[in-house]
Design a protein around this motif. Sequence first.
Motif, PDB file in Angstrom:
ATOM      1  N   ARG A   1      24.559  43.167  41.063  1.00 49.74           N
ATOM      2  CA  ARG A   1      25.806  42.555  41.334  1.00 49.74           C
ATOM      3  C   ARG A   1      26.657  43.167  40.896  1.00 49.74           C
ATOM      4  O   ARG A   1      27.307  43.165  39.954  1.00 49.74           O
ATOM      5  CB  ARG A   1      25.980  41.545  41.861  1.00 49.74           C
ATOM      6  N   LEU A   2      27.766  43.633  41.760  1.00 50.26           N
ATOM      7  CA  LEU A   2      29.246  44.272  41.335  1.00 50.26           C
ATOM      8  C   LEU A   2      30.332  42.966  41.075  1.00 50.26           C
ATOM      9  O   LEU A   2      30.264  42.338  41.759  1.00 50.26           O
ATOM     10  CB  LEU A   2      29.640  45.060  42.464  1.00 50.26           C
ATOM     11  N   PRO A   3      30.968  42.988  40.050  1.00 47.64           N
ATOM     12  CA  PRO A   3      31.681  41.838  39.653  1.00 47.64           C
ATOM     13  C   PRO A   3      32.931  41.811  40.972  1.00 47.64           C
ATOM     14  O   PRO A   3      32.871  42.323  41.287  1.00 47.64           O
ATOM     15  CB  PRO A   3      32.526  42.414  38.494  1.00 47.64           C
ATOM     16  N   SER A   4      33.073  40.835  40.827  1.00 42.43           N
ATOM     17  CA  SER A   4      33.857  40.269  42.025  1.00 42.43           C
ATOM     18  C   SER A   4      35.442  40.920  41.568  1.00 42.43           C
ATOM     19  O   SER A   4      35.682  41.583  40.546  1.00 42.43           O
ATOM     20  CB  SER A   4      34.375  39.274  42.132  1.00 42.43           C
ATOM     21  N   ARG A   5      36.673  40.799  42.227  1.00 44.70           N
ATOM     22  CA  ARG A   5      37.830  41.730  42.179  1.00 44.70           C
ATOM     23  C   ARG A   5      38.352  40.583  40.761  1.00 44.70           C
ATOM     24  O   ARG A   5      39.378  41.007  40.518  1.00 44.70           O
ATOM     25  CB  ARG A   5      38.640  41.054  43.394  1.00 44.70           C
ATOM     26  N   ALA A   6      38.130  39.202  41.598  1.00 43.35           N
ATOM     27  CA  ALA A   6      38.751  38.811  40.421  1.00 43.35           C
ATOM     28  C   ALA A   6      38.811  39.012  38.806  1.00 43.35           C
ATOM     29  O   ALA A   6      39.227  38.663  38.339  1.00 43.35           O
ATOM     30  CB  ALA A   6      38.504  36.481  40.514  1.00 43.35           C
ATOM     31  N   LEU A   7      37.202  38.805  38.753  1.00 47.28           N
ATOM     32  CA  LEU A   7      36.857  39.894  37.058  1.00 47.28           C
ATOM     33  C   LEU A   7      37.397  40.719  37.044  1.00 47.28           C
ATOM     34  O   LEU A   7      37.478  40.595  35.978  1.00 47.28           O
ATOM     35  CB  LEU A   7      34.891  39.319  37.240  1.00 47.28           C
ATOM     36  N   HIS A   8      37.344  41.416  37.468  1.00 49.96           N
ATOM     37  CA  HIS A   8      38.113  42.933  37.441  1.00 49.96           C
ATOM     38  C   HIS A   8      39.850  42.210  36.878  1.00 49.96           C
ATOM     39  O   HIS A   8      39.906  43.625  36.105  1.00 49.96           O
ATOM     40  CB  HIS A   8      37.921  43.627  38.551  1.00 49.96           C
ATOM     41  N   GLY A   9      39.886  41.820  38.170  1.00 48.51           N
ATOM     42  CA  GLY A   9      41.498  41.906  37.895  1.00 48.51           C
ATOM     43  C   GLY A   9      41.465  41.278  36.223  1.00 48.51           C
ATOM     44  O   GLY A   9      43.030  41.650  35.219  1.00 48.51           O
ATOM     45  N   ILE A  10      40.941  39.871  36.167  1.00 49.94           N
ATOM     46  CA  ILE A  10      41.111  38.858  34.309  1.00 49.94           C
ATOM     47  C   ILE A  10      40.922  40.280  33.262  1.00 49.94           C
ATOM     48  O   ILE A  10      41.311  39.917  32.266  1.00 49.94           O
ATOM     49  CB  ILE A  10      40.236  38.278  34.645  1.00 49.94           C
ATOM     50  N   LEU A  11      39.796  41.099  33.412  1.00 49.61           N
ATOM     51  CA  LEU A  11      39.376  41.935  32.255  1.00 49.61           C
ATOM     52  C   LEU A  11      40.514  43.047  32.519  1.00 49.61           C
ATOM     53  O   LEU A  11      40.750  43.751  30.959  1.00 49.61           O
ATOM     54  CB  LEU A  11      38.159  42.807  32.818  1.00 49.61           C
ATOM     55  N   CYS A  12      40.935  43.545  33.124  1.00 44.39           N
ATOM     56  CA  CYS A  12      42.346  43.807  32.962  1.00 44.39           C
ATOM     57  C   CYS A  12      42.894  43.325  32.608  1.00 44.39           C
ATOM     58  O   CYS A  12      43.980  44.424  31.815  1.00 44.39           O
ATOM     59  CB  CYS A  12      42.652  44.960  34.621  1.00 44.39           C
ATOM     60  N   VAL A  13      43.538  42.520  33.116  1.00 46.02           N
ATOM     61  CA  VAL A  13      44.694  41.643  32.150  1.00 46.02           C
ATOM     62  C   VAL A  13      44.520  41.304  30.465  1.00 46.02           C
ATOM     63  O   VAL A  13      45.331  41.471  29.862  1.00 46.02           O
ATOM     64  CB  VAL A  13      44.946  40.094  32.428  1.00 46.02           C
ATOM     65  N   GLU A  14      43.205  41.329  30.022  1.00 43.93           N
ATOM     66  CA  GLU A  14      42.733  41.259  28.741  1.00 43.93           C
ATOM     67  C   GLU A  14      42.985  42.112  27.999  1.00 43.93           C
ATOM     68  O   GLU A  14      43.614  42.201  26.434  1.00 43.93           O
ATOM     69  CB  GLU A  14      41.158  40.123  28.440  1.00 43.93           C
ATOM     70  N   ILE A  15      43.154  43.453  28.032  1.00 41.77           N
ATOM     71  CA  ILE A  15      42.448  44.490  27.548  1.00 41.77           C
ATOM     72  C   ILE A  15      43.496  44.627  27.621  1.00 41.77           C
ATOM     73  O   ILE A  15      44.305  45.170  26.704  1.00 41.77           O
ATOM     74  CB  ILE A  15      41.812  45.589  28.345  1.00 41.77           C
ATOM     75  N   GLY A  16      44.184  45.072  28.583  1.00 45.01           N
ATOM     76  CA  GLY A  16      45.994  45.461  28.573  1.00 45.01           C
ATOM     77  C   GLY A  16      47.214  44.263  27.311  1.00 45.01           C
ATOM     78  O   GLY A  16      47.781  44.687  26.924  1.00 45.01           O
ATOM     79  N   THR A  17      46.097  43.062  27.800  1.00 43.59           N
ATOM     80  CA  THR A  17      46.945  42.244  26.165  1.00 43.59           C
ATOM     81  C   THR A  17      46.967  42.713  25.249  1.00 43.59           C
ATOM     82  O   THR A  17      48.028  42.719  24.017  1.00 43.59           O
ATOM     83  CB  THR A  17      46.491  40.717  26.890  1.00 43.59           C
TER      84      THR A  17
END
Length: 342
Positions: free
Chosen positions: A10-26
């Motif tokens: 199953r592909l990750p949800s958009r919620a998880l996608h957004g959270i991962l982007c925030v964490e790496i960007g942080t």
Amino acid sequence: MSLLAPDSPRLPSRALHGILCVEIGTLFFVAQDAMMKSMLGLYPIWTLIFVRSVMSVLVLLPLVILLGGPHRVLTPLWPLHLARAALFTAGFSLFYAAFPFMGLAEVTTIFFAAPLITALMAALWLKETIGPHRLGALIVGFAGVLIAMNPTSDAFTWIAILPLLCAVTYAASQIIARKIGDRESTLTVGLYTLGFSGLMILPMGWGFNQIFTVAPEFRHLGWSLPHALPGDLPALALLGLLGMGGYILLSRAYQVANASLVAPFDYTYLPIATLVAYLLWDEVPGLNTLFGMALITGGGLYLGYRELRASRDTDQPAAVAETLFIPGSPLPQQIPDEEEIR
């Protein structure tokens, strides 16, 4: 018809996608801000922001032209991009102006009113719902901001207001990102916002110095044409790349996921920045800062926990073009809807 084979993960949800982007960007932003604090003794704010903008354009413009597809140099949405750039430029000039007078933990703790303000703005202008649990988390977070600022203390100065003003402009810029939404790719958003900021920062710095007399303790706000010592060029280039990478990731997060969902995950910046400040400059934040930080982080994490439990893909914004467009493919790579995955 299913887009995935029965045994496909199953592909990750958009919620998880957004959270991962925030964490790496942080992580990118912690490194960038540590470099900013270190280099403000050598270069004024205007030069450092200008260098970051130039590096971003040098990377993003060729990518946008080469990849084509959903990425474009000319866009009818340029007024929204211009507004984001103005908020970004003015806000982070205020943020970095506080660096020589306050510890990194103090400045960033106050700035972290931004995710709270983002959630409120999203409720007002994007009609995103704030239930009792989220409201309680926001109240706790704002209480933490007040405790960290400690406005009744004799040590309080107007400098502490600067990162709070930056928080307001940052939150507004993220709401504009949601307004842009799926009409623009992340590369185009980054190119316009960071590119325009470079055009704005030099007139802003020159104008500031025409209006105000800069005292010696504010020499990092003094005016000089952008220049760089040859030995500093690699560090300046890295500074620009870190800022570009972090900004693109956070822009991506706010495009693909609910603004009030991903905003609390910005809070992980706080403990990381505090540790970096201690290791590099022996900065130890005061008890009010630590207590305020704990309330802000606790409120934000609880808010994120409640949102993760309640979130469904069908309740979130439509998918937008991925940052990278595969050459030769007529369509951007997108995240399938939940119904398509099923």
